[in-house]
Design a protein around this motif. Structure first.
Motif, PDB file in Angstrom:
ATOM      1  N   PRO A  53       0.818  -1.227   0.000  1.00 46.99           N
ATOM      2  CA  PRO A  53       0.000   0.000   0.000  1.00 46.99           C
ATOM      3  C   PRO A  53       0.855   1.281   0.000  1.00 46.99           C
ATOM      4  O   PRO A  53       0.487   2.271  -0.627  1.00 46.99           O
ATOM      5  CB  PRO A  53      -0.824  -0.115   1.284  1.00 46.99           C
ATOM      6  N   HIS A  54       1.991   1.244   0.668  1.00 46.34           N
ATOM      7  CA  HIS A  54       2.921   2.377   0.663  1.00 46.34           C
ATOM      8  C   HIS A  54       3.433   2.614  -0.765  1.00 46.34           C
ATOM      9  O   HIS A  54       3.469   3.750  -1.243  1.00 46.34           O
ATOM     10  CB  HIS A  54       4.076   2.090   1.628  1.00 46.34           C
ATOM     11  N   PHE A  55       3.809   1.532  -1.449  1.00 49.09           N
ATOM     12  CA  PHE A  55       4.282   1.653  -2.825  1.00 49.09           C
ATOM     13  C   PHE A  55       3.200   2.269  -3.715  1.00 49.09           C
ATOM     14  O   PHE A  55       3.475   3.150  -4.527  1.00 49.09           O
ATOM     15  CB  PHE A  55       4.680   0.288  -3.404  1.00 49.09           C
ATOM     16  N   VAL A  56       1.979   1.788  -3.563  1.00 45.03           N
ATOM     17  CA  VAL A  56       0.863   2.288  -4.376  1.00 45.03           C
ATOM     18  C   VAL A  56       0.665   3.786  -4.146  1.00 45.03           C
ATOM     19  O   VAL A  56       0.475   4.556  -5.096  1.00 45.03           O
ATOM     20  CB  VAL A  56      -0.435   1.499  -4.083  1.00 45.03           C
ATOM     21  N   GLU A  57       0.746   4.205  -2.897  1.00 47.29           N
ATOM     22  CA  GLU A  57       0.578   5.619  -2.591  1.00 47.29           C
ATOM     23  C   GLU A  57       1.713   6.450  -3.191  1.00 47.29           C
ATOM     24  O   GLU A  57       1.486   7.535  -3.738  1.00 47.29           O
ATOM     25  CB  GLU A  57       0.483   5.836  -1.080  1.00 47.29           C
ATOM     26  N   GLU A  58       2.929   5.940  -3.119  1.00 47.39           N
ATOM     27  CA  GLU A  58       4.048   6.651  -3.748  1.00 47.39           C
ATOM     28  C   GLU A  58       3.831   6.756  -5.253  1.00 47.39           C
ATOM     29  O   GLU A  58       4.096   7.802  -5.857  1.00 47.39           O
ATOM     30  CB  GLU A  58       5.372   5.931  -3.478  1.00 47.39           C
ATOM     31  N   GLU A  59       3.357   5.670  -5.860  1.00 49.93           N
ATOM     32  CA  GLU A  59       3.126   5.664  -7.301  1.00 49.93           C
ATOM     33  C   GLU A  59       2.022   6.642  -7.688  1.00 49.93           C
ATOM     34  O   GLU A  59       2.063   7.242  -8.757  1.00 49.93           O
ATOM     35  CB  GLU A  59       2.799   4.247  -7.764  1.00 49.93           C
ATOM     36  N   ARG A  60       1.071   6.813  -6.823  1.00 48.13           N
ATOM     37  CA  ARG A  60      -0.060   7.698  -7.094  1.00 48.13           C
ATOM     38  C   ARG A  60       0.304   9.170  -6.889  1.00 48.13           C
ATOM     39  O   ARG A  60      -0.196  10.032  -7.608  1.00 48.13           O
ATOM     40  CB  ARG A  60      -1.226   7.317  -6.185  1.00 48.13           C
ATOM     41  N   TYR A  61       1.148   9.477  -5.916  1.00 41.64           N
ATOM     42  CA  TYR A  61       1.415  10.875  -5.559  1.00 41.64           C
ATOM     43  C   TYR A  61       2.846  11.325  -5.832  1.00 41.64           C
ATOM     44  O   TYR A  61       3.051  12.389  -6.401  1.00 41.64           O
ATOM     45  CB  TYR A  61       1.046  11.130  -4.094  1.00 41.64           C
ATOM     46  N   ALA A  62       3.827  10.552  -5.417  1.00 41.14           N
ATOM     47  CA  ALA A  62       5.215  11.009  -5.548  1.00 41.14           C
ATOM     48  C   ALA A  62       5.732  10.886  -6.979  1.00 41.14           C
ATOM     49  O   ALA A  62       6.396  11.800  -7.479  1.00 41.14           O
ATOM     50  CB  ALA A  62       6.114  10.227  -4.591  1.00 41.14           C
ATOM     51  N   MET A  65       4.738  13.662  -9.375  1.00 51.01           N
ATOM     52  CA  MET A  65       5.454  14.901  -9.046  1.00 51.01           C
ATOM     53  C   MET A  65       6.886  14.857  -9.582  1.00 51.01           C
ATOM     54  O   MET A  65       7.406  15.863 -10.059  1.00 51.01           O
ATOM     55  CB  MET A  65       5.457  15.146  -7.539  1.00 51.01           C
ATOM     56  N   LEU A  66       7.521  13.702  -9.488  1.00 45.22           N
ATOM     57  CA  LEU A  66       8.867  13.564 -10.039  1.00 45.22           C
ATOM     58  C   LEU A  66       8.847  13.789 -11.551  1.00 45.22           C
ATOM     59  O   LEU A  66       9.713  14.467 -12.101  1.00 45.22           O
ATOM     60  CB  LEU A  66       9.441  12.176  -9.732  1.00 45.22           C
ATOM     61  N   ARG A  67       7.842  13.229 -12.200  1.00 43.31           N
ATOM     62  CA  ARG A  67       7.736  13.389 -13.659  1.00 43.31           C
ATOM     63  C   ARG A  67       7.490  14.857 -14.022  1.00 43.31           C
ATOM     64  O   ARG A  67       8.082  15.365 -14.980  1.00 43.31           O
ATOM     65  CB  ARG A  67       6.666  12.470 -14.215  1.00 43.31           C
ATOM     66  N   GLU A  68       6.648  15.543 -13.243  1.00 38.38           N
ATOM     67  CA  GLU A  68       6.404  16.976 -13.473  1.00 38.38           C
ATOM     68  C   GLU A  68       7.691  17.773 -13.321  1.00 38.38           C
ATOM     69  O   GLU A  68       7.873  18.792 -13.995  1.00 38.38           O
ATOM     70  CB  GLU A  68       5.361  17.516 -12.490  1.00 38.38           C
ATOM     71  N   ALA A  69       8.549  17.325 -12.429  1.00 40.87           N
ATOM     72  CA  ALA A  69       9.824  18.011 -12.192  1.00 40.87           C
ATOM     73  C   ALA A  69      10.876  17.628 -13.242  1.00 40.87           C
ATOM     74  O   ALA A  69      12.016  18.058 -13.160  1.00 40.87           O
ATOM     75  CB  ALA A  69      10.338  17.682 -10.791  1.00 40.87           C
ATOM     76  N   GLY A  70      10.467  16.800 -14.215  1.00 43.93           N
ATOM     77  CA  GLY A  70      11.404  16.386 -15.255  1.00 43.93           C
ATOM     78  C   GLY A  70      12.355  15.296 -14.814  1.00 43.93           C
ATOM     79  O   GLY A  70      13.419  15.109 -15.407  1.00 43.93           O
ATOM     80  N   ARG A  71      11.991  14.575 -13.760  1.00 42.67           N
ATOM     81  CA  ARG A  71      12.862  13.529 -13.226  1.00 42.67           C
ATOM     82  C   ARG A  71      12.273  12.148 -13.466  1.00 42.67           C
ATOM     83  O   ARG A  71      12.067  11.358 -12.559  1.00 42.67           O
ATOM     84  CB  ARG A  71      13.128  13.761 -11.734  1.00 42.67           C
ATOM     85  N   ASP A  72      12.026  11.857 -14.743  1.00 42.87           N
ATOM     86  CA  ASP A  72      11.541  10.529 -15.113  1.00 42.87           C
ATOM     87  C   ASP A  72      12.512   9.445 -14.666  1.00 42.87           C
ATOM     88  O   ASP A  72      12.097   8.335 -14.329  1.00 42.87           O
ATOM     89  CB  ASP A  72      11.332  10.425 -16.623  1.00 42.87           C
ATOM     90  N   ASP A  73      13.809   9.773 -14.664  1.00 38.90           N
ATOM     91  CA  ASP A  73      14.815   8.797 -14.254  1.00 38.90           C
ATOM     92  C   ASP A  73      14.563   8.314 -12.829  1.00 38.90           C
ATOM     93  O   ASP A  73      14.595   7.107 -12.550  1.00 38.90           O
ATOM     94  CB  ASP A  73      16.226   9.371 -14.383  1.00 38.90           C
ATOM     95  N   VAL A 124      12.249  20.483  -3.631  1.00 36.18           N
ATOM     96  CA  VAL A 124      12.504  21.576  -4.570  1.00 36.18           C
ATOM     97  C   VAL A 124      11.269  21.814  -5.445  1.00 36.18           C
ATOM     98  O   VAL A 124      10.876  22.959  -5.674  1.00 36.18           O
ATOM     99  CB  VAL A 124      13.759  21.272  -5.433  1.00 36.18           C
ATOM    100  N   GLU A 125      10.658  20.751  -5.908  1.00 37.43           N
ATOM    101  CA  GLU A 125       9.462  20.869  -6.753  1.00 37.43           C
ATOM    102  C   GLU A 125       8.323  21.534  -5.986  1.00 37.43           C
ATOM    103  O   GLU A 125       7.642  22.413  -6.517  1.00 37.43           O
ATOM    104  CB  GLU A 125       9.034  19.487  -7.259  1.00 37.43           C
ATOM    105  N   LEU A 126       8.120  21.155  -4.742  1.00 33.27           N
ATOM    106  CA  LEU A 126       7.039  21.749  -3.952  1.00 33.27           C
ATOM    107  C   LEU A 126       7.310  23.231  -3.667  1.00 33.27           C
ATOM    108  O   LEU A 126       6.386  24.044  -3.689  1.00 33.27           O
ATOM    109  CB  LEU A 126       6.836  20.975  -2.652  1.00 33.27           C
ATOM    110  N   GLU A 127       8.573  23.566  -3.430  1.00 36.64           N
ATOM    111  CA  GLU A 127       8.919  24.983  -3.228  1.00 36.64           C
ATOM    112  C   GLU A 127       8.633  25.789  -4.487  1.00 36.64           C
ATOM    113  O   GLU A 127       8.081  26.889  -4.423  1.00 36.64           O
ATOM    114  CB  GLU A 127      10.391  25.133  -2.843  1.00 36.64           C
ATOM    115  N   ALA A 128       8.978  25.238  -5.641  1.00 38.82           N
ATOM    116  CA  ALA A 128       8.733  25.931  -6.909  1.00 38.82           C
ATOM    117  C   ALA A 128       7.234  26.099  -7.145  1.00 38.82           C
ATOM    118  O   ALA A 128       6.785  27.164  -7.582  1.00 38.82           O
ATOM    119  CB  ALA A 128       9.373  25.155  -8.061  1.00 38.82           C
TER     120      ALA A 128
END
Length: 137
Positions: A53-62, A65-73, A124-128
């Motif tokens: 369930p923790h993994f699922v939540e990370e996949e849903r939210y974190a 956000m990483l992809r929006e920040a350009g961090r697909d890697d 950094v993404e949240l600050e931006a």
């Protein structure tokens, strides 16, 4: 200082519980292969109730956000680790001590990766986003 939103703070706090779980599993040290099924049963129970369930939540939210920040890697690496641990958990149907050790080691590496790299990028993404919202409104 972390500026993570409430949901992401919760995920980060769960990492502390995971590290305690890792220590407990390492401390279990089955004395023989006959003890291994009980240790694995407990690990699988925690995996189903807490880790996946923790993994699922990370996949849903974190990860978005990483992809929006350009961090697909980073998002791809987190997801790949989740999938590897899901596969390893399934493979524990026929457990060996080596498999259990590998699972616990990957779980620990995963938490350290998120804590040392992923959450910093999210900060950094949240600050931006907060700055953009403040100047827009």
């Amino acid at each position: 200082m972390r500026k993570l939103n409430l949901r992401l703070k919760h995920l980060a706090q769960e990492h502390q519980a995971v590290m305690h779980f890792i220590s407990a599993v390492r401390g279990a040290n089955p004395e023989s292969e006959a003890d291994l099924p009980e240790v694995v049963r407990r690990v699988r129970k925690v995996f189903v109730s807490d880790l996946d369930p923790h993994f699922v939540e990370e996949e849903r939210y974190a990860l978005p956000m990483l992809r929006e920040a350009g961090r697909d890697d980073l998002a791809d690496k987190v997801f790949a680790q989740h999938e590897a641990m899901r596969a390893m958990e399934k493979a524990l149907d026929k457990p060996t001590t080596e498999m259990l050790v590998k699972f616990v080691h990957l779980l620990e590496q995963h938490v350290e990766f998120e804590e040392n790299e992923v959450w910093d990028v999210l900060d950094v993404e949240l600050e931006a986003q907060a700055r953009a919202a403040a100047t827009a409104g």
